[in-house]
Design a protein around this motif. Structure first.
Motif, PDB file in Angstrom:
ATOM      1  N   SER A  39       0.868  -1.179   0.000  1.00 11.03           N
ATOM      2  CA  SER A  39       0.000   0.000   0.000  1.00 11.03           C
ATOM      3  C   SER A  39       0.902   1.225   0.000  1.00 11.03           C
ATOM      4  CB  SER A  39      -0.893   0.007   1.252  1.00 11.03           C
ATOM      5  OG  SER A  39      -0.113   0.247   2.415  1.00 11.03           O
ATOM      6  N   ASP A  40       0.304   2.406   0.153  1.00 14.16           N
ATOM      7  CA  ASP A  40       1.124   3.615   0.180  1.00 14.16           C
ATOM      8  C   ASP A  40       1.887   3.745   1.495  1.00 14.16           C
ATOM      9  OD1 ASP A  40      -1.132   4.073   1.723  1.00 14.16           O
ATOM     10  OD2 ASP A  40      -1.370   6.161   1.077  1.00 14.16           O
ATOM     11  N   LYS A  41       1.605   2.856   2.463  1.00 13.17           N
ATOM     12  CA  LYS A  41       2.266   2.942   3.766  1.00 13.17           C
ATOM     13  C   LYS A  41       3.057   1.694   4.159  1.00 13.17           C
ATOM     14  CE  LYS A  41      -1.147   6.151   5.689  1.00 13.17           C
ATOM     15  NZ  LYS A  41      -2.172   6.378   6.751  1.00 13.17           N
ATOM     16  N   GLU A  42       2.857   0.580   3.425  1.00 15.03           N
ATOM     17  CA  GLU A  42       3.399  -0.685   3.935  1.00 15.03           C
ATOM     18  C   GLU A  42       3.760  -1.650   2.812  1.00 15.03           C
ATOM     19  OE1 GLU A  42       1.843  -3.873   7.288  1.00 15.03           O
ATOM     20  OE2 GLU A  42       0.431  -3.239   5.737  1.00 15.03           O
ATOM     21  N   ILE A  43       4.802  -2.457   3.076  1.00 11.54           N
ATOM     22  CA  ILE A  43       5.143  -3.601   2.230  1.00 11.54           C
ATOM     23  C   ILE A  43       5.316  -4.796   3.163  1.00 11.54           C
ATOM     24  CG2 ILE A  43       6.757  -4.600   0.578  1.00 11.54           C
ATOM     25  CD1 ILE A  43       7.675  -1.723  -0.081  1.00 11.54           C
ATOM     26  N   LYS A  44       4.500  -5.820   2.980  1.00 19.20           N
ATOM     27  CA  LYS A  44       4.586  -7.007   3.833  1.00 19.20           C
ATOM     28  C   LYS A  44       5.514  -8.047   3.208  1.00 19.20           C
ATOM     29  CE  LYS A  44       0.039  -6.917   6.082  1.00 19.20           C
ATOM     30  NZ  LYS A  44      -1.203  -7.735   6.304  1.00 19.20           N
ATOM     31  N   VAL A  45       6.500  -8.483   3.982  1.00 15.34           N
ATOM     32  CA  VAL A  45       7.473  -9.478   3.537  1.00 15.34           C
ATOM     33  C   VAL A  45       7.389 -10.682   4.461  1.00 15.34           C
ATOM     34  CG1 VAL A  45       9.935  -9.968   3.215  1.00 15.34           C
ATOM     35  CG2 VAL A  45       9.003  -7.715   2.591  1.00 15.34           C
ATOM     36  N   GLY A  46       7.255 -11.871   3.878  1.00 12.28           N
ATOM     37  CA  GLY A  46       7.143 -13.090   4.673  1.00 12.28           C
ATOM     38  C   GLY A  46       8.385 -13.948   4.601  1.00 12.28           C
ATOM     39  N   GLN A  47       8.592 -14.751   5.627  1.00 13.45           N
ATOM     40  CA  GLN A  47       9.737 -15.667   5.666  1.00 13.45           C
ATOM     41  C   GLN A  47       9.416 -16.876   6.543  1.00 13.45           C
ATOM     42  OE1 GLN A  47      13.367 -14.937   8.190  1.00 13.45           O
ATOM     43  NE2 GLN A  47      14.371 -14.705   6.187  1.00 13.45           N
ATOM     44  N   THR A  48       9.912 -18.041   6.116  1.00 11.44           N
ATOM     45  CA  THR A  48       9.938 -19.218   6.980  1.00 11.44           C
ATOM     46  C   THR A  48      11.389 -19.663   7.039  1.00 11.44           C
ATOM     47  OG1 THR A  48       9.091 -21.468   7.329  1.00 11.44           O
ATOM     48  CG2 THR A  48       9.369 -20.778   5.044  1.00 11.44           C
ATOM     49  N   ILE A  49      11.886 -19.960   8.250  1.00  6.77           N
ATOM     50  CA  ILE A  49      13.314 -20.269   8.419  1.00  6.77           C
ATOM     51  C   ILE A  49      13.494 -21.130   9.663  1.00  6.77           C
ATOM     52  CG2 ILE A  49      13.971 -18.287   9.850  1.00  6.77           C
ATOM     53  CD1 ILE A  49      16.404 -17.908   7.927  1.00  6.77           C
ATOM     54  N   ALA A  50      14.652 -21.759   9.783  1.00  4.02           N
ATOM     55  CA  ALA A  50      14.909 -22.677  10.905  1.00  4.02           C
ATOM     56  C   ALA A  50      15.447 -21.918  12.113  1.00  4.02           C
ATOM     57  CB  ALA A  50      15.895 -23.760  10.474  1.00  4.02           C
ATOM     58  N   TYR A  51      14.550 -21.591  13.056  1.00  9.94           N
ATOM     59  CA  TYR A  51      14.995 -21.057  14.337  1.00  9.94           C
ATOM     60  C   TYR A  51      15.204 -22.181  15.346  1.00  9.94           C
ATOM     61  CZ  TYR A  51      13.781 -16.403  12.609  1.00  9.94           C
ATOM     62  OH  TYR A  51      13.725 -15.236  11.882  1.00  9.94           O
ATOM     63  N   SER A  52      14.759 -23.378  14.982  1.00 11.91           N
ATOM     64  CA  SER A  52      14.951 -24.559  15.823  1.00 11.91           C
ATOM     65  C   SER A  52      15.321 -25.724  14.913  1.00 11.91           C
ATOM     66  CB  SER A  52      13.655 -24.882  16.590  1.00 11.91           C
ATOM     67  OG  SER A  52      12.605 -25.215  15.682  1.00 11.91           O
ATOM     68  N   GLY A  53      15.668 -26.871  15.505  1.00 11.15           N
ATOM     69  CA  GLY A  53      15.974 -28.048  14.704  1.00 11.15           C
ATOM     70  C   GLY A  53      17.429 -28.122  14.284  1.00 11.15           C
ATOM     71  N   PRO A  54      17.750 -29.036  13.357  1.00 10.21           N
ATOM     72  CA  PRO A  54      19.146 -29.316  13.008  1.00 10.21           C
ATOM     73  C   PRO A  54      19.877 -28.181  12.320  1.00 10.21           C
ATOM     74  CG  PRO A  54      17.647 -30.466  11.518  1.00 10.21           C
ATOM     75  CD  PRO A  54      16.808 -29.918  12.634  1.00 10.21           C
ATOM     76  N   ALA A  55      19.148 -27.228  11.750  1.00 11.53           N
ATOM     77  CA  ALA A  55      19.790 -26.099  11.064  1.00 11.53           C
ATOM     78  C   ALA A  55      19.539 -24.783  11.794  1.00 11.53           C
ATOM     79  CB  ALA A  55      19.282 -26.004   9.624  1.00 11.53           C
ATOM     80  N   SER A  56      19.304 -24.863  13.110  1.00  6.44           N
ATOM     81  CA  SER A  56      18.917 -23.669  13.871  1.00  6.44           C
ATOM     82  C   SER A  56      19.994 -22.584  13.881  1.00  6.44           C
ATOM     83  CB  SER A  56      18.554 -24.052  15.306  1.00  6.44           C
ATOM     84  OG  SER A  56      19.650 -24.684  15.950  1.00  6.44           O
ATOM     85  N   ALA A  57      21.276 -22.965  13.679  1.00  6.12           N
ATOM     86  CA  ALA A  57      22.339 -21.951  13.635  1.00  6.12           C
ATOM     87  C   ALA A  57      22.062 -20.921  12.549  1.00  6.12           C
ATOM     88  CB  ALA A  57      23.694 -22.613  13.396  1.00  6.12           C
ATOM     89  N   TYR A  58      21.363 -21.350  11.494  1.00  6.20           N
ATOM     90  CA  TYR A  58      21.079 -20.458  10.371  1.00  6.20           C
ATOM     91  C   TYR A  58      19.915 -19.514  10.663  1.00  6.20           C
ATOM     92  CZ  TYR A  58      24.326 -23.327   7.766  1.00  6.20           C
ATOM     93  OH  TYR A  58      25.459 -23.977   7.354  1.00  6.20           O
TER      94      TYR A  58
END
Length: 399
Positions: free
Chosen positions: A34-53
């Motif tokens: 919109s004229d005020k906002e851009i929504k950006v989404g992400q899914t990532i490993a905060y837990s589990g075997p790749a949590s360092a990333y």
């Protein structure tokens, strides 16, 4: 005279209204913008075997927060960044992405970790025509604009990275006996295929053992014993941080000192080499594509100084030796550039047009000489690599 002034004022007012209407008409918005906002989404490993990333997601969140607070966002629009944990599980990532697109109505998905996870979400995002941008994964499959118009990687692709290592090994020892430790998924298999391509008709003779593991395996000790016993004098670690640290440590425990090549995505002093043991990591080689802020050669570099000051202000307490923070920062700057170029046309179609129109763009934490140039037929983002070796404290370039 009064009548003339009144008419002129009315005409001027009408012109202002028409001008504002025209300006509003020029702005184009898609879902999540919109004229005020851009929504950006992400899914990532905060837990589990790749949590360092998960540090990638943390620094990206901090960068967008800083952009909003210090620069008013991008082109006057605040970034709403919604990042969710998938534990490095493709089914969970698919669930998260569906929720982000259909529930939160994000404009795009950004910076998702891992080849198998990105492979899992790619069909849905392309079917929905949602930009799937700058994956933290290096599969060459993410540069296929004709088949998957909405998907792009960011770092050098896995296949080319592995070919690069093959070329470097052939210079060091053209008669090497090679052992490979690789993750049993698209990521590991892509790198193994690239290594074989780089070795050419010598591949079958030079590779004496290739051992796979599952991301959820507790250790890779048994695979490392097999690799050592194969007689290999060169070792390729096509793994993420956890298994890379285990492998480096186990090789030292076995008193095995092969020429070791480490996947660039795992070449983090903080996430991989410290857990493995800095003394045990001496001699490990990787493909450098970004400045490592912990490396003394960059101590007077203006961009590194600026980044260290930024980290101190925006992520106090974070380990700046962890190269993942620098990588996430540079990836966030790349998205910022795309959205700047998009201007007031924030449709998903125009966002992808800008992804394919990057010219001589260089986040300053990339190595000198590394410029991003894309086209509608080529979505490759970072392509420049140099071989570097760990000296126990930092990385040295190998001539």
């Amino acid at each position: 005279m009064k009548t003339f002034l009144r008419v002129r004022a009315l005409l001027a007012g009408a012109a202002l209204v028409l001008g504002a209407t025209a300006a509003q008409a020029e702005a184009k918005y898609g879902p999540g913008t919109s004229d005020k906002e851009i929504k950006v989404g992400q899914t990532i490993a905060y837990s589990g075997p790749a949590s360092a990333y998960g540090n990638l997601g943390k620094v990206e969140a901090a960068y967008f927060k800083w952009l909003n607070e210090k620069k008013g966002g991008i082109n006057g629009r605040k970034i709403t960044f919604i990042s969710r944990d998938d534990g490095y599980q493709p089914p969970k990532a698919v669930e998260n992405v569906r929720s982000l697109v259909e529930g939160d109505e994000v404009a795009l998905i950004f910076g998702v970790l891992g080849t198998p996870v990105n492979m899992a979400i790619r069909p849905y995002l392309n079917a929905k025509k949602v930009p799937h941008l700058f994956n933290a994964a290096g599969s060459s499959a993410f540069n296929d604009p004709k088949k998957y118009h909405w998907t792009t990687g960011w770092q050098p692709n896995l296949h080319d990275e592995a070919k690069f290592y093959a070329t470097q090994l052939l210079k060091l020892n053209p008669n090497a006996k090679i052992g490979v430790l690789y993750q049993n998924d698209d990521f590991g298999k892509d790198m193994l295929a690239g290594l074989k391509d780089g070795l050419g008709d010598k591949a079958d003779k030079m590779i004496v053992s290739a051992q796979m593991f599952q991301p959820t395996d507790p250790t890779v000790d048994s695979q490392m014993v097999i690799l050592k016993n194969s007689g290999a004098d060169a070792l390729f670690l096509f793994t993420y941080a956890k298994q890379a640290a285990q492998a480096i440590s186990k090789a030292a425990d076995l008193n095995w000192k092969p020429h070791t090549f480490l996947h660039l995505g795992s070449a983090s002093i903080g996430a991989t080499l410290k857990p493995a043991g800095l003394d045990k990591s001496v001699g490990v080689m990787t493909a450098g594509f970004a400045k490592d802020p912990s490396d003394p050669q960059w101590k007077d570099d203006p961009a590194v100084k600026e980044w260290l000051a930024w980290m101190k202000e925006n992520m106090p307490g974070a380990d700046t030796n962890d190269a993942l923070y620098a990588m996430g920062y540079a990836a966030a700057q790349t998205l910022e550039q795309v959205l700047k170029q998009a201007g007031d046309d924030l449709t998903r179609e125009n966002i992808m047009k800008q992804v394919a129109s990057l010219k001589q763009f260089r986040p300053e934490l990339l190595l000198p000489g590394s410029y991003i140039n894309t086209s509608p037929d080529n979505y490759a983002i970072v392509t420049f690599m140099k071989l570097q070796k760990f000296n126990g404290k930092s990385w040295d370039f190998v001539d």
